[in-house]
Write a protein that holds these residues in place. Structure first.
Motif, PDB file in Angstrom:
ATOM      1  N   PHE A  22      -5.521  -5.149  10.192  1.00  0.00           N
ATOM      2  CA  PHE A  22      -4.238  -5.641  10.677  1.00  0.00           C
ATOM      3  C   PHE A  22      -3.210  -4.524  10.586  1.00  0.00           C
ATOM      4  O   PHE A  22      -3.363  -3.548   9.838  1.00  0.00           O
ATOM      5  CB  PHE A  22      -3.765  -6.875   9.899  1.00  0.00           C
ATOM      6  N   ALA A  23      -2.153  -4.681  11.373  1.00  0.00           N
ATOM      7  CA  ALA A  23      -1.073  -3.706  11.408  1.00  0.00           C
ATOM      8  C   ALA A  23       0.248  -4.399  11.166  1.00  0.00           C
ATOM      9  O   ALA A  23       0.424  -5.571  11.514  1.00  0.00           O
ATOM     10  CB  ALA A  23      -1.047  -2.989  12.752  1.00  0.00           C
ATOM     11  N   ILE A  32      -1.474   0.447   8.981  1.00  0.00           N
ATOM     12  CA  ILE A  32      -2.706  -0.248   9.330  1.00  0.00           C
ATOM     13  C   ILE A  32      -3.542  -0.421   8.058  1.00  0.00           C
ATOM     14  O   ILE A  32      -3.765   0.539   7.319  1.00  0.00           O
ATOM     15  CB  ILE A  32      -3.504   0.527  10.383  1.00  0.00           C
ATOM     16  N   PHE A  33      -3.999  -1.654   7.839  1.00  0.00           N
ATOM     17  CA  PHE A  33      -4.773  -1.991   6.652  1.00  0.00           C
ATOM     18  C   PHE A  33      -6.151  -2.506   7.037  1.00  0.00           C
ATOM     19  O   PHE A  33      -6.343  -3.063   8.119  1.00  0.00           O
ATOM     20  CB  PHE A  33      -4.070  -3.090   5.843  1.00  0.00           C
ATOM     21  N   ARG A  41      -5.130   2.176   5.648  1.00  0.00           N
ATOM     22  CA  ARG A  41      -5.960   3.147   6.347  1.00  0.00           C
ATOM     23  C   ARG A  41      -5.141   4.198   7.099  1.00  0.00           C
ATOM     24  O   ARG A  41      -5.595   5.316   7.309  1.00  0.00           O
ATOM     25  CB  ARG A  41      -6.887   2.424   7.338  1.00  0.00           C
ATOM     26  N   TYR A  42      -3.950   3.803   7.532  1.00  0.00           N
ATOM     27  CA  TYR A  42      -3.152   4.745   8.323  1.00  0.00           C
ATOM     28  C   TYR A  42      -1.691   4.323   8.257  1.00  0.00           C
ATOM     29  O   TYR A  42      -1.381   3.131   8.229  1.00  0.00           O
ATOM     30  CB  TYR A  42      -3.622   4.753   9.779  1.00  0.00           C
ATOM     31  N   LYS A 362      -0.324   2.521  -1.175  1.00  0.00           N
ATOM     32  CA  LYS A 362      -0.444   3.950  -0.901  1.00  0.00           C
ATOM     33  C   LYS A 362      -1.631   4.217   0.017  1.00  0.00           C
ATOM     34  O   LYS A 362      -2.705   3.660  -0.152  1.00  0.00           O
ATOM     35  CB  LYS A 362      -0.622   4.736  -2.212  1.00  0.00           C
ATOM     36  N   ALA A 363      -1.419   5.081   0.996  1.00  0.00           N
ATOM     37  CA  ALA A 363      -2.474   5.417   1.951  1.00  0.00           C
ATOM     38  C   ALA A 363      -3.391   6.481   1.389  1.00  0.00           C
ATOM     39  O   ALA A 363      -3.023   7.231   0.480  1.00  0.00           O
ATOM     40  CB  ALA A 363      -1.860   5.900   3.259  1.00  0.00           C
TER      41      ALA A 363
END
Length: 373
Positions: A22-23, A32-33, A41-42, A362-363
């Protein structure tokens, strides 16, 4: 959850087509997770975003800004590659972009009174649909190429929905679902079923898309409530359940297959032969399970059924349990994941499996971009 900000920090949310990622868009950028791991992820911190849509597990994003600068104009759609961190193509429009949907063949862009359908490979317009004023950008899209339908409001005064075939580029049907205007609509993955809710929020209806006939009606409650999201279970035939989130802060699960089984039993009785199914379905609470306080009251939410399993309860002989994993994004800044288990006696149990703050996560170091180009 009690310390959530009164003003929602999240501007938009979107799950990808199989609900594995999801974003979210915020005033600072987008993130983005991964639903399965909860990992960020981003992320890209370049300003405000009002639309962030993913294409399955690919690196392609469709993003629309919510800022004053030209690069983040709400009238510009940017197709963005998360691997290279670059814009692949920009599409500009005369009015604000209210919603975007994608599958492997089509790109749908929803404006106030027009909806554009693009070939996603050539980015050529293949059709334009004139619509009633669609202030909220309400739409639904089935990502399957075998039943690729788009649903849009068809009236300003009642809950009618236009169902359009984006592959054949023609109107499929128009469904009069409610007396009040629509606020929520969703299509099953294969485009077989469509669920709708109106401004009243008391009744949720499900129609079979192929012949536009009503299949189910469920009562969410007696008092009006704003339905924020609807989600079918991930099934390739009749979805087992439908999920709704509302302004009351509750999550509602409706058992479709249980309703179908009881309808078949009822049809063999004298009363069942003369009472319409649509009436009895609405009045029967056995198909409806509620999790109160899933999110704070009045906080917007986006909820999906991420996966479903049939498991056997070893403590009871031959007792199957339907277990649904429900993911909820609260616009207050939190992600919550619940497990909902329903046994053959129609008893339900809810378990909060995960909860974390979307804004402080945190990414991974190799997926983060903070450039302001």
């Amino acid at each position: 959850m009690s310390n959530q900000q009164s003003l929602n920090p999240i501007l938009c949310t979107a799950f990808n087509q199989d609900n594995s990622c999801f974003a979210i868009g915020t005033s600072d950028g987008f993130r983005i997770f991964d639903c399965r791991t909860g990992k960020l992820r981003y992320e890209r911190a370049v300003g405000a975003f009002g639309v962030v849509e993913m294409l399955f597990h690919t690196s392609l994003l469709a993003v629309v800004g919510a800022g004053e600068q030209a690069s983040l104009s709400p009238r510009r759609l940017c197709l963005f590659d998360t691997v290279t961190g670059t814009a692949l193509r920009n599409l500009n429009f005369l009015t604000s972009i209210l919603a975007v949907r994608l599958n492997m063949k089509r790109l749908v862009v929803v404006l106030l009174e027009k909806t554009y359908i693009y070939d996603i490979n050539s980015l050529e317009i293949v059709d334009t649909i004139d619509t009633v004023p669609n202030v909220k950008g309400l739409c639904a899209f089935s990502p399957s190429l075998d039943g690729s339908y788009l649903a849009l409001p068809a009236s300003k005064t009642k809950g009618s929905v236009l169902v359009y075939n984006v592959m054949e580029l023609q109107s499929h049907c128009e469904i009069d679902a409610h007396r009040s205007p629509l606020v929520a609509v969703v299509l099953s993955f294969d485009g077989m079923y469509i669920a709708t809710a109106s401004e009243q929020g008391t009744i949720i209806r499900i129609h079979l898309v192929s012949n536009a006939t009503e299949s189910y009606s469920f009562r969410r409650g007696i008092y009006a409530s704003h339905i924020y999201s609807l989600s079918f279970g991930p099934s390739m035939d009749l979805p087992d359940i439908l999920l709704a989130s509302s302004s009351s802060g509750s999550a509602h699960v409706f058992s479709l297959k249980r309703a179908l089984n009881q309808r078949r039993k009822r049809s063999t009785t004298f009363l069942g032969s003369i009472v319409p199914d649509s009436v009895t379905d609405v009045l029967d609470p056995a198909h409806h399970h509620i999790l109160h306080g899933a999110v704070p009251t009045g906080v917007r939410s986006n909820a999906v059924i991420r996966k479903m399993d049939i498991v056997n309860d070893k403590s009871i002989s031959a007792n199957e349990i339907l277990r649904a994993t429900i993911s909820i994004i609260s616009y207050g800044g939190y992600f919550l994941e619940y497990s909902c288990s329903i046994n053959q006696q129609n008893e339900v149990s809810w378990t909060l499996e995960r909860e974390f703050n979307l804004l402080t996560a945190k990414a991974e170091t190799n997926t983060t971009s903070n450039s302001r180009d």
